[in-house]
Design a protein around this motif. Structure first.
Motif, PDB file in Angstrom:
ATOM      1  N   SER A  89     -18.115 -22.062  -7.242  1.00 23.68           N
ATOM      2  CA  SER A  89     -19.209 -22.086  -6.280  1.00 23.68           C
ATOM      3  C   SER A  89     -18.936 -21.129  -5.133  1.00 23.68           C
ATOM      4  CB  SER A  89     -19.387 -23.500  -5.733  1.00 23.68           C
ATOM      5  OG  SER A  89     -20.407 -23.535  -4.757  1.00 23.68           O
ATOM      6  N   PRO A  90     -19.908 -20.325  -4.729  1.00 24.94           N
ATOM      7  CA  PRO A  90     -19.706 -19.417  -3.593  1.00 24.94           C
ATOM      8  C   PRO A  90     -19.295 -20.192  -2.346  1.00 24.94           C
ATOM      9  CG  PRO A  90     -21.729 -18.880  -4.735  1.00 24.94           C
ATOM     10  CD  PRO A  90     -21.247 -20.168  -5.313  1.00 24.94           C
ATOM     11  N   SER A  91     -18.293 -19.683  -1.658  1.00 21.03           N
ATOM     12  CA  SER A  91     -17.798 -20.355  -0.465  1.00 21.03           C
ATOM     13  C   SER A  91     -17.211 -19.323   0.490  1.00 21.03           C
ATOM     14  CB  SER A  91     -16.726 -21.391  -0.834  1.00 21.03           C
ATOM     15  OG  SER A  91     -15.620 -20.762  -1.442  1.00 21.03           O
ATOM     16  N   LYS A 117     -28.555 -24.352  -1.067  1.00 21.79           N
ATOM     17  CA  LYS A 117     -28.114 -24.154  -2.450  1.00 21.79           C
ATOM     18  C   LYS A 117     -26.601 -24.044  -2.538  1.00 21.79           C
ATOM     19  CE  LYS A 117     -28.872 -21.313  -6.559  1.00 21.79           C
ATOM     20  NZ  LYS A 117     -29.656 -20.201  -7.160  1.00 21.79           N
ATOM     21  N   TYR A 118     -25.988 -23.373  -1.534  1.00 23.05           N
ATOM     22  CA  TYR A 118     -24.531 -23.164  -1.542  1.00 23.05           C
ATOM     23  C   TYR A 118     -23.942 -23.756  -0.260  1.00 23.05           C
ATOM     24  CZ  TYR A 118     -25.863 -19.729  -5.094  1.00 23.05           C
ATOM     25  OH  TYR A 118     -26.386 -19.103  -6.206  1.00 23.05           O
ATOM     26  N   ARG A 288     -22.306 -11.576  -3.998  1.00 19.86           N
ATOM     27  CA  ARG A 288     -23.222 -11.463  -5.137  1.00 19.86           C
ATOM     28  C   ARG A 288     -24.280 -12.575  -5.103  1.00 19.86           C
ATOM     29  NH1 ARG A 288     -19.682 -11.440  -8.508  1.00 19.86           N
ATOM     30  NH2 ARG A 288     -19.686 -13.621  -9.195  1.00 19.86           N
ATOM     31  N   ALA A 289     -23.844 -13.812  -4.841  1.00 15.15           N
ATOM     32  CA  ALA A 289     -24.780 -14.931  -4.805  1.00 15.15           C
ATOM     33  C   ALA A 289     -25.806 -14.754  -3.680  1.00 15.15           C
ATOM     34  CB  ALA A 289     -24.019 -16.246  -4.628  1.00 15.15           C
ATOM     35  N   ALA A 290     -25.341 -14.329  -2.506  1.00 12.08           N
ATOM     36  CA  ALA A 290     -26.244 -14.163  -1.363  1.00 12.08           C
ATOM     37  C   ALA A 290     -27.226 -13.020  -1.587  1.00 12.08           C
ATOM     38  CB  ALA A 290     -25.442 -13.925  -0.087  1.00 12.08           C
TER      39      ALA A 290
END
Length: 303
Positions: A89-91, A117-118, A288-290
């Protein structure tokens, strides 16, 4: 000697121009920073800094050393981030800067959804007109209005920065619909105040660019307030189309087209709103997620 720590102190002193500023930025006493850099100079056998009572500046060898160690430190930081980024998970901390108008209206609501979401992401947002250097580690993502995105950054277009002349139906019922550029002289207008000056409307006509003559009724440096005043019937407003997309759709504002001129806030080529980031950072899970999330939520769809 902790060489890596000494090098980081040296870079901070060079960037901020003195031990006092470096101490404030790092939370380390200036005397400790000075001693660590002196140890580094002793090990190297050269002087990296000219020290006086008023100023600290790099020697010629100091400038050479700074150029080479900075890239090495940035590479180490990047490698450290990649290793820490193995979690599914993105953190971690995500630093974003954005132009204030677009940031308040569209980016902040999208970031609220991103955080939902994150939840392990710590998003640090600064709304500012100041440009930030993406090449270092200070900023991860920038959202900017520009006609010329920087060559060294990946630039993904979020929206066109085309301007629309607009007013509330109630205002137009009372004062009439302007048809030509000269009609604007009879109308109340709402203007934007930039740092240090009021932005007057520019008109692109068959005879070239001219400044539109208007009767300002309200001036403000917050774009959302200009839109609110237009909706309330104060006067005509010239605003980016992305800033009034909802109002045009629900009928609280009406778009106006002049027969003899196209209006803009600048005579320069019309900019766009871009999301900017550096390609190597895209390998980081959090970046990448953002980026993918914000592009999915912010890229303007055709009307």
């Amino acid at each position: 000697m902790d060489r890596l720590r000494a090098i980081n102190y040296f870079i901070k002193v060079a960037d901020l121009g003195g031990f006092t500023a470096a101490a404030a930025a790092t939370g380390v006493p200036a005397s400790s920073i000075s001693r660590r850099i002196q140890d580094l100079e002793t090990e190297l056998g050269v002087s990296l800094l000219h020290r006086t009572t008023r100023v600290v500046r790099l020697t010629e060898l100091g400038e050479f050393y700074l150029e080479h160690v900075r890239s090495g430190i940035e590479a180490l930081d990047y490698a450290q981030d990649l290793i820490k980024d193995r979690a599914a998970s993105p953190s971690g901390s995500l630093r974003i800067t954005a132009t204030p108008g677009y940031g308040r209206l569209l980016l902040l609501p999208a970031i609220k959804e991103l955080r939902r979401k994150y939840p392990d992401l710590v998003v640090d947002v600064e709304l500012t007109d100041q440009l930030s250097d993406l090449s270092g580690n200070e900023v991860d993502i920038a959202v900017r209005a520009t006609a010329n995105p920087p060559d060294r950054a990946i630039a993904r277009k979020l929206a066109d920065e085309d301007y629309v002349l607009t007013a509330a139906p109630a205002y137009l019922n009372q004062y009439g619909l302007p048809d030509t550029l000269s009609d604007l002289e009879k109308h109340r207008t709402i203007l934007y105040r930039a740092p240090g000056r009021i932005i007057h409307w520019q008109a692109d006509t068959d005879g070239g660019w001219v400044e539109a003559r208007t009767r300002p009724a309200f001036i403000c440096n917050i774009g959302q307030e200009l839109v609110a005043e237009a909706v309330s019937g104060t006067g005509l407003a010239l605003v980016p189309r992305w800033g009034v997309r909802n109002q045009l759709a629900n009928g609280s504002l009406k778009a106006i087209a002049l027969k003899d001129a196209n209006l803009s806030l600048t005579r320069s080529p019309s900019p766009g709103i871009y999301l900017l980031y550096h390609q190597p950072k895209y390998r980081l899970n959090k970046i990448r997620a953002a980026v993918d999330f914000l592009l999915d939520h912010l890229v303007a769809q055709p009307d």
